[in-house]
Design a protein around this motif. Structure first.
Motif, PDB file in Angstrom:
ATOM      1  N   PHE A 116      54.437  81.706   1.578  1.00  0.00           N
ATOM      2  CA  PHE A 116      54.248  80.601   2.675  1.00  0.00           C
ATOM      3  C   PHE A 116      54.390  81.145   4.116  1.00  0.00           C
ATOM      4  CE2 PHE A 116      54.952  76.457   4.653  1.00  0.00           C
ATOM      5  CZ  PHE A 116      54.352  75.801   3.882  1.00  0.00           C
ATOM      6  N   TYR A 117      53.688  82.543   4.440  1.00  0.00           N
ATOM      7  CA  TYR A 117      53.828  83.147   5.834  1.00  0.00           C
ATOM      8  C   TYR A 117      53.024  82.645   6.683  1.00  0.00           C
ATOM      9  CZ  TYR A 117      54.546  87.429   8.589  1.00  0.00           C
ATOM     10  OH  TYR A 117      54.842  88.383   9.616  1.00  0.00           O
ATOM     11  N   ALA A 118      51.501  82.955   6.533  1.00  0.00           N
ATOM     12  CA  ALA A 118      50.849  82.374   7.528  1.00  0.00           C
ATOM     13  C   ALA A 118      50.867  80.979   7.661  1.00  0.00           C
ATOM     14  CB  ALA A 118      49.286  82.584   7.149  1.00  0.00           C
ATOM     15  N   SER A 119      51.260  80.238   6.788  1.00  0.00           N
ATOM     16  CA  SER A 119      51.279  78.910   6.589  1.00  0.00           C
ATOM     17  C   SER A 119      52.499  78.384   7.416  1.00  0.00           C
ATOM     18  CB  SER A 119      51.336  78.039   5.263  1.00  0.00           C
ATOM     19  OG  SER A 119      50.596  78.601   4.377  1.00  0.00           O
ATOM     20  N   ALA A 120      53.588  79.122   7.450  1.00  0.00           N
ATOM     21  CA  ALA A 120      54.665  78.646   8.424  1.00  0.00           C
ATOM     22  C   ALA A 120      54.229  78.810   9.692  1.00  0.00           C
ATOM     23  CB  ALA A 120      55.806  79.619   8.017  1.00  0.00           C
ATOM     24  N   SER A 121      53.639  79.910  10.115  1.00  0.00           N
ATOM     25  CA  SER A 121      52.905  80.156  11.435  1.00  0.00           C
ATOM     26  C   SER A 121      52.080  79.091  11.882  1.00  0.00           C
ATOM     27  CB  SER A 121      52.175  81.462  11.645  1.00  0.00           C
ATOM     28  OG  SER A 121      51.893  81.587  12.963  1.00  0.00           O
ATOM     29  N   LEU A 122      51.163  78.637  11.170  1.00  0.00           N
ATOM     30  CA  LEU A 122      50.168  77.358  11.495  1.00  0.00           C
ATOM     31  C   LEU A 122      51.006  76.244  11.736  1.00  0.00           C
ATOM     32  CD1 LEU A 122      47.433  78.302   9.074  1.00  0.00           C
ATOM     33  CD2 LEU A 122      47.259  78.332  11.496  1.00  0.00           C
ATOM     34  N   ILE A 123      52.188  75.933  10.985  1.00  0.00           N
ATOM     35  CA  ILE A 123      52.762  74.908  11.073  1.00  0.00           C
ATOM     36  C   ILE A 123      53.546  74.717  12.117  1.00  0.00           C
ATOM     37  CG2 ILE A 123      54.647  73.221   9.968  1.00  0.00           C
ATOM     38  CD1 ILE A 123      53.409  74.126   7.282  1.00  0.00           C
ATOM     39  N   GLY A 124      54.168  75.831  12.546  1.00  0.00           N
ATOM     40  CA  GLY A 124      55.254  75.745  13.844  1.00  0.00           C
ATOM     41  C   GLY A 124      54.109  75.952  15.067  1.00  0.00           C
ATOM     42  N   ALA A 125      52.911  76.517  15.103  1.00  0.00           N
ATOM     43  CA  ALA A 125      52.042  76.469  16.052  1.00  0.00           C
ATOM     44  C   ALA A 125      51.699  74.923  16.316  1.00  0.00           C
ATOM     45  CB  ALA A 125      50.670  77.124  15.704  1.00  0.00           C
ATOM     46  N   VAL A 126      51.327  74.274  15.335  1.00  0.00           N
ATOM     47  CA  VAL A 126      50.960  72.754  15.421  1.00  0.00           C
ATOM     48  C   VAL A 126      52.057  71.879  16.087  1.00  0.00           C
ATOM     49  CG1 VAL A 126      50.448  70.607  14.365  1.00  0.00           C
ATOM     50  CG2 VAL A 126      49.224  72.904  13.599  1.00  0.00           C
ATOM     51  N   VAL A 127      53.181  72.097  15.657  1.00  0.00           N
ATOM     52  CA  VAL A 127      54.628  71.551  16.217  1.00  0.00           C
ATOM     53  C   VAL A 127      54.601  71.917  17.605  1.00  0.00           C
ATOM     54  CG1 VAL A 127      56.894  71.493  16.081  1.00  0.00           C
ATOM     55  CG2 VAL A 127      55.719  71.206  13.918  1.00  0.00           C
ATOM     56  N   CYS A 128      54.641  73.086  17.929  1.00  0.00           N
ATOM     57  CA  CYS A 128      54.799  73.578  19.500  1.00  0.00           C
ATOM     58  C   CYS A 128      53.619  73.017  20.335  1.00  0.00           C
ATOM     59  CB  CYS A 128      54.702  75.005  19.392  1.00  0.00           C
ATOM     60  SG  CYS A 128      54.909  75.848  21.129  1.00  0.00           S
ATOM     61  N   ARG A 187      60.921  80.607  -3.141  1.00  0.00           N
ATOM     62  CA  ARG A 187      59.780  81.106  -3.533  1.00  0.00           C
ATOM     63  C   ARG A 187      58.742  80.089  -3.471  1.00  0.00           C
ATOM     64  NH1 ARG A 187      60.831  85.969  -5.266  1.00  0.00           N
ATOM     65  NH2 ARG A 187      58.526  86.235  -6.028  1.00  0.00           N
ATOM     66  N   TRP A 188      58.449  79.421  -2.271  1.00  0.00           N
ATOM     67  CA  TRP A 188      57.645  78.634  -2.067  1.00  0.00           C
ATOM     68  C   TRP A 188      56.207  79.355  -2.029  1.00  0.00           C
ATOM     69  CZ3 TRP A 188      59.937  75.350   2.217  1.00  0.00           C
ATOM     70  CH2 TRP A 188      60.916  74.547   1.844  1.00  0.00           C
ATOM     71  N   SER A 189      55.038  79.080  -2.533  1.00  0.00           N
ATOM     72  CA  SER A 189      53.887  79.583  -2.385  1.00  0.00           C
ATOM     73  C   SER A 189      52.653  78.507  -2.365  1.00  0.00           C
ATOM     74  CB  SER A 189      53.666  80.624  -3.248  1.00  0.00           C
ATOM     75  OG  SER A 189      53.613  80.124  -4.615  1.00  0.00           O
ATOM     76  N   LEU A 190      51.369  78.909  -1.890  1.00  0.00           N
ATOM     77  CA  LEU A 190      50.517  78.099  -2.161  1.00  0.00           C
ATOM     78  C   LEU A 190      49.912  78.205  -3.521  1.00  0.00           C
ATOM     79  CD1 LEU A 190      48.803  78.813   1.352  1.00  0.00           C
ATOM     80  CD2 LEU A 190      50.219  76.764   0.477  1.00  0.00           C
ATOM     81  N   PRO A 191      49.159  77.151  -3.965  1.00  0.00           N
ATOM     82  CA  PRO A 191      48.656  77.428  -5.143  1.00  0.00           C
ATOM     83  C   PRO A 191      47.467  78.351  -5.511  1.00  0.00           C
ATOM     84  CG  PRO A 191      48.552  74.858  -4.364  1.00  0.00           C
ATOM     85  CD  PRO A 191      48.985  75.903  -3.289  1.00  0.00           C
ATOM     86  N   LYS A 192      47.437  78.941  -6.691  1.00  0.00           N
ATOM     87  CA  LYS A 192      46.570  80.036  -6.903  1.00  0.00           C
ATOM     88  C   LYS A 192      45.623  79.555  -7.939  1.00  0.00           C
ATOM     89  CE  LYS A 192      49.458  83.825  -5.218  1.00  0.00           C
ATOM     90  NZ  LYS A 192      50.329  85.041  -5.648  1.00  0.00           N
ATOM     91  N   PRO A 193      44.463  80.211  -7.996  1.00  0.00           N
ATOM     92  CA  PRO A 193      43.535  79.857  -9.008  1.00  0.00           C
ATOM     93  C   PRO A 193      44.246  80.313 -10.496  1.00  0.00           C
ATOM     94  CG  PRO A 193      42.229  80.729  -7.335  1.00  0.00           C
ATOM     95  CD  PRO A 193      43.701  80.671  -6.930  1.00  0.00           C
ATOM     96  N   SER A 194      43.912  79.932 -11.462  1.00  0.00           N
ATOM     97  CA  SER A 194      44.538  80.368 -12.765  1.00  0.00           C
ATOM     98  C   SER A 194      44.410  81.640 -13.148  1.00  0.00           C
ATOM     99  CB  SER A 194      44.173  79.452 -14.054  1.00  0.00           C
ATOM    100  OG  SER A 194      42.721  79.616 -14.058  1.00  0.00           O
TER     101      SER A 194
END
Length: 214
Positions: free
Chosen positions: A159-171, A202-209
């Motif tokens: 959840f690295y780039a995702s955190a930045s994207l969410i924070g950018a949207v909020v801002c 340890r949140w993370s985005l889903p990955k292919p199996s």
């Protein structure tokens, strides 16, 4: 929010990202020059990308050398024996500092990217504002990882780039309604909280199996 406060935030972000870049260089066994360049690139890389996208030429880093000077000085400070002794004695210090420096730098540079976009024009679309904010936040880290021959952090860590994207949207969404100060504080807080929670749980985005099996 005054230009002075924005400058202070930029300096905090510059120091934070320079530390993370320098520590990566040390871990990779680089010499002082390599560590300094990695710290500098991590600190100013995202801002250079932002300015080129927004048509700010030359980029702010080259208009005002204070950013580069602070980044290099910080990287050299990380190389000093007493700092190295601290990290060599306690490995958990290294991991904790890396987490906090990366998270603080990510949050600050994400909102500074949006602030810079608004300073150029208030007519930019929400998509451009969010994109510029995220690029400013993660760009330096991507360059750091590529130069250090690591997989870019944004593609493999929780959840690295995702955190930045969410924070950018909020801002960006709060900017017109609640004003600059509130939106900047909210954006930084969202990024920082999400990064720390993601690291803890340890949140993370889903990955292919197939990727999970590897």
């Amino acid at each position: 929010m005054s230009a002075y406060i924005i400058f202070v935030l930029e300096m905090i972000g510059t120091v934070a990202f320079s530390i993370s870049g320098a520590m990566t260089g040390i871990r990779k066994g680089m010499d002082i020059l390599g560590i300094s360049i990695l710290g500098l690139t991590t600190a100013v890389g995202g801002g250079v990308m932002r300015d080129l996208i927004l048509g700010i030429t030359p980029p702010k880093t080259f208009q005002n050398p204070v950013y580069a000077m602070v980044a290099i000085a910080t990287a050299l400070l990380v190389c000093t024996p007493w700092v190295q002794n601290l990290f060599s004695k306690r490995q958990n210090y290294y991991d904790l500092v890396m987490l906090w420096m990366d998270s603080v730098g990510l949050g600050i540079f994400t909102v500074v990217g949006i602030e810079t976009a608004y300073s150029v024009s208030t007519d930019f679309s929400l998509f451009l504002m969010v994109f510029v904010g995220a690029v400013t936040g993660v760009g330096g880290g991507v360059l750091r990882d590529v130069m250090a021959q690591d997989p870019p952090y944004i593609f493999v860590k929780h959840f690295y780039a995702s955190a930045s994207l969410i924070g950018a949207v909020v801002c960006a969404l709060l900017w017109e309604t609640l004003g600059q100060s509130v939106s900047i504080i909210a954006g930084v807080a969202v990024v920082l909280v999400l990064r720390l929670l993601a690291a803890k749980f340890r949140w993370s985005l889903p990955k292919p199996s197939s990727a999970e099996e590897e």
